[in-house]
Design an enzyme around this catalytic site. Structure first.
Site, PDB file in Angstrom:
ATOM      1  N   HIS A 144       0.764  -1.114   0.039  1.00  0.00           N
ATOM      2  CA  HIS A 144      -0.033  -0.046   0.072  1.00  0.00           C
ATOM      3  C   HIS A 144       0.791   1.261  -0.034  1.00  0.00           C
ATOM      4  CE1 HIS A 144      -3.794   2.120   0.766  1.00  0.00           C
ATOM      5  NE2 HIS A 144      -4.527   1.282   0.236  1.00  0.00           N
ATOM      6  N   ASP A 205      -7.466   4.471   9.247  1.00  0.00           N
ATOM      7  CA  ASP A 205      -8.738   4.321   8.843  1.00  0.00           C
ATOM      8  C   ASP A 205      -9.023   3.042   8.041  1.00  0.00           C
ATOM      9  OD1 ASP A 205      -9.683   6.842   9.707  1.00  0.00           O
ATOM     10  OD2 ASP A 205      -8.776   8.053   8.037  1.00  0.00           O
ATOM     11  N   GLU A 318     -12.574  13.376  13.342  1.00  0.00           N
ATOM     12  CA  GLU A 318     -11.911  13.657  12.228  1.00  0.00           C
ATOM     13  C   GLU A 318     -12.589  14.676  11.475  1.00  0.00           C
ATOM     14  OE1 GLU A 318     -10.872  10.448   9.448  1.00  0.00           O
ATOM     15  OE2 GLU A 318      -9.820   9.344  10.741  1.00  0.00           O
TER      16      GLU A 318
END
Length: 580
Positions: A144, A205, A318
Site C-alpha cells: 500500500h 482508517d 476527524e
C-alpha cells in the site's frame, strides 16, 4: 495452505511446501538437479534448486539484453543466493507483485520475491545481502505504499504477509496482542474483538495494512487525538536489523532501536513482531457528521473537541473538506451516510464559498447503554463555554447526519469502498496520494492558499483535514512533526479512474508538487507524512535537526544501507557508513 498460497503453488515453478518440507521444481530445475552432484543433505539440494531457477532467470535476463555473459555482480549474487537456506520460499520468476504498489507511480523489478516462514528467514536474507556488494532488501506488507517505498530494484523483496500470527496475552492487569509484523490490522481486529472482546486503542482508517508497515510510519486515525498514533501504543518489538540480528526491544531494552524503528521508514530494521496494547471493545458506535460553511468555525470546534479530557468528548474526531456542489464524488452527496439521507443544499448560506467542511465524530457505547439524543450530545459536547465564546455554533443546524453501526462495521467502514473501487476498476488505477502534517499556526493560511484555491474543485476522493495533539506522540521515535501542541493532518486521497476517464496521473502528481511548493513559498511549518523525497538534501530538510540522530541510527543498525532502498534516503555501500 490457504487459497492464495495454493494458487501461487500452481503457478510457481519452484515452490517450497512447508507441509512436506520439499521443493516442487520446474523441469528445467529438475534436469539441472539431475546433472549436478547428489547432495547428502536435503537443505543443500534445496539450495541447488533455488539457484537453478535463479540462474535460469539470469540467463533469460541476459539473453533479453543481448549480453554474452553474466556480469561480475550477477555472478556474485548467484553465488550468494545459492547459500540461502530458508524454511520459506524464494521466487526468481514470478516477481511482478513485488515490482508495483498501490500508488501505481513506479515499477522496478527485484531479483527475487521471498516468502519467509519465520524471522530467522528474514535474518538469513539480510545476511546473504550483506555478503554482496550491491544487493538490497525491502520488506513489503500489503503493497500500500505510494512512491515505491517497499521496492528493491534488482534486490530482494520480502513478503511480510507470510508472517501473520495474532495472539492475545495478559501481563499483569493489561492485555496485549502479540502480532507478527505481516498481520493485517483487519485480522488483528477480528481476532481480538470476536475472540476476546478486546481491541487496540489506536487504528488507521483503512485496516488492509500490515502491523509492521504502519508502525514503520506512525499509524493515524480519528482516535489519535486521544491515544496517540499506533507507534505510541506498542510496548515491545522484535526487529531484524540491517546486521541480520534478531533483537527484542522496548522502552527499557535496546531502546534506541525501539524508538528508531517506530516511524523509521524501515531504515533500521524489519519489524517481525509487535506487542500492541488492548482495551475492552465497545459494541456500537454512534457516527455523526456536522457540516460547516466556514473553516475557522470548523477548526475551532474540532480543536475544542480534541483538547477535552477523556469522557468529556467523543471517542473519534476527524474532518474533511468537500466541494460546495452536487458533484457525486467531491460534493454534497459525499456527506450523508446513505441514500435515505438527503443533503439539503438550501441550508447552505449564500455567503459560503466553493469549499465546505464536515466534522466527523463518533461515540462508542454498549448495547445496554444507548446514548441520548443527538441534541443532548450536542449540548454535552459542543455547547461548552469555549464554544459559546465563538458567539454561535459553527455547524449548520439542519445539515447534520448520524447513523448507529456496530463497532466492527465502523472500523471496517472503508472495506465497502475498497470493494466498490475494485469492481469499478479504480482500485488498480494510480493513487498519487499526498499526506501532510501542517502546524496550527499555518493551517488557516493553508486552507486559503491550497484548499480554497488549488483544490477548490476536489480531487476525486476524500480531502481529510483534522487536528492532532503533539503531546500524544513520543519525540524519541523517528516521526517528524511540525512545531506546536496542535497540528493538522491533511490527507489528499485521490481515487480517480484510469485516464482518459480520469485525469492524467502526471497532472495529479504536478498538483501535489504545486501544493508542496506553495507551502514552501509561504513558509508554512509542515512535514510530509509517509514522506517521499527525491534527494538526500530533501531528506535532510525533512529531518531538520534530527538528521544527525537519524544517520547515527542508520550507522548503528544498518551500516551497509541494505534496508528499504525504495525510500531513497541512503545508497547501498560496500563499506559501513560513516558518521556524517
Amino acid at each position: 495452505m490457504n487459497d492464495l498460497n495454493l494458487a501461487h503453488s500452481v503457478n510457481n515453478p519452484n515452490v517450497y511446501h512447508k507441509q512436506h518440507r520439499r521443493f516442487i521444481t520446474s523441469p528445467l530445475v529438475a534436469r539441472m538437479e539431475s546433472i549436478a552432484p547428489k547432495r547428502e543433505r536435503k537443505t543443500e539440494r534445496d539450495s541447488e534448486a533455488i539457484t537453478g531457477e535463479m540462474i535460469a532467470y539470469l540467463e533469460h535476463f541476459v539473453h533479453e539484453n543481448d549480453t554474452e555473459s553474466l556480469t561480475q555482480d550477477e555472478e556474485e549474487n548467484a553465488t550468494i543466493c545459492r547459500r540461502l537456506n530458508l524454511q520459506g520460499t524464494v521466487d526468481y520468476l514470478l516477481t511482478a507483485p513485488a515490482s508495483k504498489d498501490f500508488g501505481g507511480l513506479h515499477s522496478v523489478k527485484p531479483l527475487a520475491f521471498v516468502k519467509p516462514a519465520c524471522p530467522d528467514d528474514v535474518a538469513r536474507v539480510i545476511k546473504a545481502a550483506s555478503l554482496s556488494s550491491n544487493l538490497t532488501v525491502a520488506a513489503r506488507g500489503n503493497g500500500h505504499s505510494i512512491n515505491g517505498q517497499a521496492m528493491a530494484d534488482g534486490g530482494l523483496v520480502i513478503d511480510m504477509r507470510e508472517l501473520n500470527r495474532v495472539d492475545v496475552v495478559r501481563y499483569g492487569e493489561h492485555a496485549y496482542a502479540e502480532v507478527a509484523g505481516g498481520a493485517l490490522w483487519e485480522d488483528v481486529l477480528e481476532r481480538c474483538v470476536f475472540g476476546f472482546g478486546l481491541a487496540p486503542t489506536s487504528w488507521t482508517d483503512y485496516l488492509g495494512l500490515t502491523v509492521g508497515g504502519t508502525l514503520s510510519n506512525a499509524g493515524v486515525s480519528g482516535q489519535t487525538f486521544r491515544y496517540g498514533p499506533q507507534t505510541s501504543n506498542v510496548t515491545e518489538l522484535e526487529v531484524v536489523t540491517g546486521k541480520a540480528e534478531i533483537i527484542v526491544c522496548s522502552e527499557n531494552q535496546n531502546s534506541e532501536l525501539f524508538y528508531g524503528v517506530l516511524g523509521g521508514l524501515g531504515q533500521f530494521g524489519i519489524i517481525t513482531r509487535a506487542r500492541v496494547l488492548l482495551q475492552p471493545a465497545p459494541d456500537m458506535v454512534r457516527w455523526i457528521r456536522l457540516v460547516y460553511s466556514e473553516f475557522d468555525e470548523f477548526a475551532a470546534n474540532a480543536e475544542f473537541l480534541v483538547r477535552r479530557a477523556e469522557g468529556e468528548s467523543f471517542d473519534y474526531v476527524e474532518g474533511f473538506a468537500f466541494v460546495n456542489s452536487d458533484d457525486p464524488v467531491n460534493g454534497w452527496p459525499s456527506v450523508p451516510f446513505g441514500s435515505d439521507q438527503d443533503f439539503d443544499s438550501t441550508r447552505i448560506p449564500g455567503s459560503a464559498g466553493r469549499v465546505l467542511y464536515c466534522l466527523e465524530v463518533a461515540l462508542h457505547y454498549r448495547n445496554d447503554a444507548v446514548p441520548s439524543s443527538l441534541a443532548e450530545i450536542n449540548r454535552t459536547y459542543l455547547r461548552q463555554a469555549a464554544i459559546r465564546k465563538l458567539g454561535r455554533l459553527g455547524f449548520r443546524e439542519h445539515l447534520r447526519f448520524q447513523v448507529d453501526v456496530s463497532y466492527m462495521e465502523f472500523l471496517l467502514r472503508l472495506k465497502n469502498d475498497e470493494q466498490r473501487a475494485m469492481a469499478a476498476g479504480v482500485w488498480d488505477a494510480p493513487h498519487p496520494w499526498l499526506n501532510l502534517f501542517v502546524s496550527r499556526r499555518d493551517i488557516a493560511d493553508f486552507d486559503r492558499a491550497v484548499v480554497k484555491r488549488i483544490l477548490q474543485d476536489g480531487i476525486g476522493g476524500p480531502m481529510l483535514v483534522y487536528p492532532l495533539l503533539r503531546s500524544k506522540w513520543d519525540d524519541r521515535t523517528s516521526v517528524m512533526l511540525p512545531e506546536g501542541e496542535i497540528f493538522y493532518i491533511v490527507a489528499l486521497l485521490r481515487s480517480n479512474p484510469q485516464y482518459p476517464e480520469g485525469p492524467p496521473v502526471e497532472q495529479m502528481v504536478a498538483q501535489n508538487q504545486e501544493i508542496i511548493q506553495c507551502c514552501t513559498n509561504h513558509g508554512f511549518d509542515f512535514k510530509q507524512y509517509l514522506p517521499h523525497h527525491q534527494t538526500q538534501e530533501g531528506w535532510k530538510q525533512h529531518f531538520g535537526n534530527q538528521w544527525t540522530r537519524f544517520v547515527e541510527r542508520k550507522v548503528s543498525f544498518d551500516p551497509l544501507a541494505i534496508l528499504a532502498p525504495g525510500q531513497k534516503i541512503f545508497s547501498r555501500t560496500r563499506q559501513p557508513l560513516l558518521q556524517l
